[in-house]
Design an enzyme around this catalytic site. Structure first.
Site, PDB file in Angstrom:
ATOM      1  N   GLU A 104      19.371   8.307 -26.749  1.00  0.00           N
ATOM      2  CA  GLU A 104      18.680   8.665 -27.996  1.00  0.00           C
ATOM      3  C   GLU A 104      17.261   9.063 -27.605  1.00  0.00           C
ATOM      4  OE1 GLU A 104      18.789   5.562 -31.071  1.00  0.00           O
ATOM      5  OE2 GLU A 104      16.740   6.149 -31.595  1.00  0.00           O
ATOM      6  N   ARG A 108       9.032  10.679 -30.824  1.00  0.00           N
ATOM      7  CA  ARG A 108       7.729  10.020 -30.771  1.00  0.00           C
ATOM      8  C   ARG A 108       6.805  10.758 -29.821  1.00  0.00           C
ATOM      9  NH1 ARG A 108      10.028   3.825 -30.067  1.00  0.00           N
ATOM     10  NH2 ARG A 108      11.623   4.150 -31.645  1.00  0.00           N
ATOM     11  N   LYS A 192      21.751   1.460 -38.212  1.00  0.00           N
ATOM     12  CA  LYS A 192      20.865   0.819 -37.229  1.00  0.00           C
ATOM     13  C   LYS A 192      20.236  -0.392 -37.910  1.00  0.00           C
ATOM     14  CE  LYS A 192      16.508   1.809 -34.842  1.00  0.00           C
ATOM     15  NZ  LYS A 192      15.939   2.680 -33.807  1.00  0.00           N
TER      16      LYS A 192
HETATM   17  C1  3PG Z   1      13.635   1.679 -31.593  1.00  0.00           C
HETATM   18  O1  3PG Z   1      13.020   2.565 -32.154  1.00  0.00           O
HETATM   19  O2  3PG Z   1      14.856   1.698 -31.599  1.00  0.00           O
HETATM   20  C2  3PG Z   1      12.862   0.548 -30.999  1.00  0.00           C
HETATM   21  O3  3PG Z   1      11.573   0.907 -30.706  1.00  0.00           O
HETATM   22  C3  3PG Z   1      13.520  -0.066 -29.842  1.00  0.00           C
HETATM   23  O4  3PG Z   1      13.004  -1.335 -29.719  1.00  0.00           O
HETATM   24  P1  3PG Z   1      12.821  -2.024 -28.302  1.00  0.00           P
HETATM   25  O5  3PG Z   1      11.650  -1.312 -27.649  1.00  0.00           O
HETATM   26  O6  3PG Z   1      12.509  -3.459 -28.600  1.00  0.00           O
HETATM   27  O7  3PG Z   1      14.072  -1.844 -27.515  1.00  0.00           O
END
Ligand code: 3PG
Length: 277
Positions: A104, A108, A192
């Site tokens: 994914e 960002r 999600k």
């Molecule tokens: C996301 O957007 O899915 C999260 O930022 C993932 O979270 P993590 O950095 O704790 O894995």
């Protein structure tokens, strides 16, 4: 989802086999990284029987559920923020070599669309999703660049509807029972669950599953998931897969730590195999 993951209908196409060392598009038959996944991967697929293993065939005409099943199939979806498009192919190579050909790419960074475009063009075996899809512009960029599914941290009905218009399988983020009901009403069965750990983690999903499991809803917990808690999430019947950034951190990409990324994929898949029995 579970039945399919266990190989009940042999849906895993040969073109999605965990690949061996080499390029992201390697056709080599390498030793299995996880025997169960390997066995699944060698089953003959509907896609094969229809004569296609190439890039175009992979996407066109596939129902949304199939694309999302593919994304969830490996049990872990690496969530990646990538600053420089040059890192796209080494990243893909590390993921494929590690047996985890799904990613994914989050919106960002300014490079997201270019990275997705590069991966879609060069790595036909990678399941490429777009993440952090917050606006219609993100969604359109994801679709135009060749993402085959998209994910958001929250549930914006306008975005869900637009994704449907564009034919882009979409996984919205949920945190509450009301979110789940809205997601289901909008036709989303894979949600999600974000930010998973901060929301109560495994026990929260267990509690949410009681009134909603019969609807067929499945969750992709993300946010605070890591190798220490991955198994406990994946043991839940309502969890289709987990997502997380631990496989390939932004700094890992900047530092070119491809071997470490590959090793994290292998380690994660071992935990998936343990959790799923
Ligand atoms: C996301 O957007 O899915 C999260 O930022 C993932 O979270 P993590 O950095 O704790 O894995």
């Amino acid at each position: 989802m579970r039945g399919r993951e266990r190989g009940g209908d042999g849906f895993v196409p040969a073109s999605w086999q965990p690949a061996g060392r080499g390029s992201p598009d390697s056709k080599s038959g390498s030793p299995p990284l996880a025997p169960r996944l390997h066995k699944l991967a060698w089953k003959k697929s509907r896609l094969d029987s229809e004569g296609g293993t190439g890039k175009r065939f992979r996407i066109i005409g596939m129902p949304h559920e199939s694309v999302l099943d593919r994304a969830a199939h490996y049990g872990v979806v690496p969530v990646v923020a990538i600053d420089h498009a040059e890192a796209a192919l080494p990243l893909a190579n590390a993921l494929v070599e590690g047996g985890l050909p799904v990613v994914e790419i989050t919106f960002r960074t300014a490079a997201a669309a270019e990275v997705i475009r590069t991966l879609a063009r060069e790595c036909p075996r990678l399941v490429i999703g777009a993440g952090t899809v917050l606006t219609p512009a993100n969604l359109e960029a994801a679709k135009d660049s060749g993402a085959t599914f998209a994910v958001a941290p929250g549930l914006n009905p306008d975005i869900v509807k637009r994704a449907r218009q564009l034919g882009l399988p979409f996984v919205p983020g949920v945190a509450t029972p009301s979110d789940i009901e809205l997601g289901l009403a909008l036709g989303c069965k894979l949600l999600k669950f974000f930010p998973a750990q901060a929301l109560g983690g495994v026990s929260m999903i267990e509690a949410l599953s009681a009134p909603y499991q019969h609807t067929g809803v499945r969750f992709m917990p993300t946010g605070g998931v890591n190798p220490d808690n991955l198994e406990s999430y994946l043991k839940l019947e309502t969890v289709a897969a987990v997502g997380g950034t631990w496989i390939a951190k932004r700094q890992d990409l900047m530092d070119g730590r491809w071997e470490e990324i590959r090793n994290r994929c292998v380690a994660a898949l071992e935990l998936v195999a343990k959790a799923r029995g």
